[in-house]
Design a protein around this motif. Structure first.
Motif, PDB file in Angstrom:
ATOM      1  N   GLN A 164      40.943  39.667  52.388  1.00 33.31           N
ATOM      2  CA  GLN A 164      39.726  39.667  51.580  1.00 33.31           C
ATOM      3  C   GLN A 164      38.532  39.826  52.512  1.00 33.31           C
ATOM      4  O   GLN A 164      38.543  39.244  53.615  1.00 33.31           O
ATOM      5  N   ALA A 180      40.811  48.565  38.706  1.00 32.36           N
ATOM      6  CA  ALA A 180      40.390  47.485  37.817  1.00 32.36           C
ATOM      7  C   ALA A 180      41.566  46.823  37.107  1.00 32.36           C
ATOM      8  O   ALA A 180      41.386  45.821  36.403  1.00 32.36           O
ATOM      9  N   PRO A 219      45.139  44.594  36.928  1.00 33.05           N
ATOM     10  CA  PRO A 219      45.680  43.490  37.726  1.00 33.05           C
ATOM     11  C   PRO A 219      46.700  44.001  38.737  1.00 33.05           C
ATOM     12  O   PRO A 219      47.430  44.957  38.472  1.00 33.05           O
ATOM     13  N   ALA A 235      37.679  47.540  41.435  1.00 30.76           N
ATOM     14  CA  ALA A 235      37.417  46.109  41.384  1.00 30.76           C
ATOM     15  C   ALA A 235      37.677  45.541  42.762  1.00 30.76           C
ATOM     16  O   ALA A 235      38.390  46.155  43.576  1.00 30.76           O
ATOM     17  N   ASN A 268      38.131  41.784  45.279  1.00 28.23           N
ATOM     18  CA  ASN A 268      38.223  40.347  45.505  1.00 28.23           C
ATOM     19  C   ASN A 268      37.649  40.071  46.885  1.00 28.23           C
ATOM     20  O   ASN A 268      38.197  40.529  47.887  1.00 28.23           O
ATOM     21  N   PRO A 269      36.495  39.378  46.965  1.00 28.37           N
ATOM     22  CA  PRO A 269      35.750  38.707  45.900  1.00 28.37           C
ATOM     23  C   PRO A 269      34.578  39.517  45.363  1.00 28.37           C
ATOM     24  O   PRO A 269      33.677  38.947  44.749  1.00 28.37           O
ATOM     25  N   THR A 319      34.150  41.526  42.801  1.00 30.16           N
ATOM     26  CA  THR A 319      33.931  41.469  41.353  1.00 30.16           C
ATOM     27  C   THR A 319      34.730  40.366  40.677  1.00 30.16           C
ATOM     28  O   THR A 319      34.525  40.095  39.499  1.00 30.16           O
ATOM     29  N   GLN A 320      35.658  39.746  41.412  1.00 29.61           N
ATOM     30  CA  GLN A 320      36.570  38.788  40.786  1.00 29.61           C
ATOM     31  C   GLN A 320      37.245  37.951  41.854  1.00 29.61           C
ATOM     32  O   GLN A 320      37.163  38.248  43.049  1.00 29.61           O
ATOM     33  N   ASP A 321      37.957  36.886  41.409  1.00 27.21           N
ATOM     34  CA  ASP A 321      38.692  36.029  42.331  1.00 27.21           C
ATOM     35  C   ASP A 321      40.122  36.511  42.551  1.00 27.21           C
ATOM     36  O   ASP A 321      40.714  36.243  43.595  1.00 27.21           O
ATOM     37  N   SER A 322      40.709  37.198  41.573  1.00 23.03           N
ATOM     38  CA  SER A 322      42.073  37.695  41.706  1.00 23.03           C
ATOM     39  C   SER A 322      42.079  39.042  42.417  1.00 23.03           C
ATOM     40  O   SER A 322      41.071  39.746  42.468  1.00 23.03           O
ATOM     41  N   PRO A 341      42.660  42.945  43.078  1.00 22.94           N
ATOM     42  CA  PRO A 341      42.623  44.133  42.215  1.00 22.94           C
ATOM     43  C   PRO A 341      43.936  44.899  42.265  1.00 22.94           C
ATOM     44  O   PRO A 341      44.830  44.585  43.064  1.00 22.94           O
TER      45      PRO A 341
END
Length: 377
Positions: free
Chosen positions: A220, A226, A228, A241, A243-244, A246-249, A251
């Motif tokens: 990271q 986008a 999962p 997408a 990490n981090p 746009t999100q914690d999980s 892409p």
């Protein structure tokens, strides 16, 4: 004629009993007058060495006397810096209103000095003045006297670099294995391309996949599709997408359907990507590449990536202010016009080196793209 018109209006207003209106119009007669030039005070220090470890600390405070435009209104003050006393290309460093001091942080002074053309890591003279004005339209501007002081800027490498990882690439799923970088567009710092060979491997659904890393050796921040991670179809374009970012999980994975050359493009402004086949048929396969020029101590051979014969690199080479070119095994010399990244062409001049450092250098002989990544800045 203007005074006659005001008198006529006043008499008509009195006749109609509208004395208050004439008083309101009379206020329009107040006018500002040009101020005498304000005096910018000399600084208590004459030499400022900027320290990149404390960019938010105050670096310099300018002070001056209040301008007088003959109106009870807040005056505007613009602090300008220049590399020459004539202010041929002034830089607007900061502006304030209703106060007679302005402070620049270390980062702000460093940025302004760089914009003015001062070289990094060298003491150079910087000139300052304050331009006063009044009103929302900055009317009646008047420049102060000019002062000078010595500044040693540091260099601020403002770009992000990104690297390939995945079983469709030369690095496989190893985040620290000479992962090839993406090539940054010289005009758009948020646009990146990579044209090269990708493999489908064993041909399964999970083969031919890859993601983008911001730092070699760290998972990271990472960027992908986008979808999962693990539920990500292979598509030729779509949203990205991170990490981090746009999100914690994590892409999803980018991917290709078969072995071949492709151009992968990612745009961090629009958060989109595309993958398109690229035909390398007819492209020259060179046996060697060499860095040369005034920015390098001695001619330095580049290494051909075994995974892709059209990619060349030097893991670390010390470059100094000057220029470099890329000489091919055929004797042709390739160069460009933009520092850090760009597109080189055969006989295209020299690639500028603007600051000394150890660099990682990559060159793509299919597209002419090059990237020079400083390792210590």
């Amino acid at each position: 004629m203007k005074n006659i018109k005001y008198i006529t209006f006043f008499i008509a207003a009195m006749t109609l009993g509208l004395f208050t209106i004439s008083c309101e119009d009379d206020s329009d007669l107040f006018t500002a007058t040009p101020t005498t030039p304000i005096t910018l005070a000399e600084l208590p220090v004459t030499t400022i060495v900027l320290d990149a470890t404390n960019p938010g600390n105050p670096a310099v405070t300018f002070s001056w006397n209040e301008a007088n435009y003959g109106q009870p209104a807040a005056e505007n003050y613009l602090v300008q810096l220049s590399s020459d006393q004539a202010f041929t290309n002034p830089v607007d460093a900061t502006s304030v209103s209703g106060t007679t001091t302005a402070t620049l942080s270390v980062n702000e002074l460093n940025s302004s000095a760089g914009s003015a053309g001062l070289p990094p890591f060298t003491l150079s003279t910087l000139y300052a003045r304050v331009v006063s004005s009044i009103g929302a339209q900055n009317g009646l501007p008047v420049s102060s006297n000019v002062i000078s002081f010595e500044v040693q800027p540091y260099f601020n490498y403002a770009f992000e670099d990104y690297y390939l990882v995945g079983n469709g690439t030369s690095a496989d799923w190893n985040n620290n294995s000479n992962n090839p970088p993406l090539f940054r567009d010289a005009e758009n710092g948020n646009l990146y391309n990579y044209t090269g060979f990708f493999t489908k491997g064993a041909g399964g659904e999970g083969d031919g996949r890859f993601k983008i890393l911001e730092i070699r050796g760290q998972w990271q921040p990472q960027w992908g599709t986008a979808y999962p991670d693990g539920s990500d179809p292979i598509e030729t374009s779509g949203a990205i997408a991170g990490n981090p970012g746009t999100q914690d999980s994590d892409p999803g994975r980018f991917g290709i359907e078969s072995d071949g050359y492709y151009t992968f493009t990612i745009n961090f402004s629009s958060n989109t990507y595309s993958i398109a086949p690229y035909s390398e048929s007819g492209a020259t396969v060179y046996s060697s590449m060499t860095l040369q020029g005034s920015g390098i101590g001695s001619d330095t051979p580049m290494t051909q990536l075994s995974f892709d014969s059209h990619l060349w690199y030097v893991s670390s080479v010390n470059l100094q202010p000057g220029d470099i070119q890329i000489m091919t095994s055929s004797g042709s010399t390739w160069g460009g016009s933009t520092e850090f990244s760009g597109i080189a062409t055969d006989g295209g001049g020299s690639i500028p080196v603007v600051v000394q450092d150890d660099y990682e250098v990559w060159f793509n002989d299919l597209t002419g793209e090059y990237i020079m990544i400083p390792l210590n800045l």
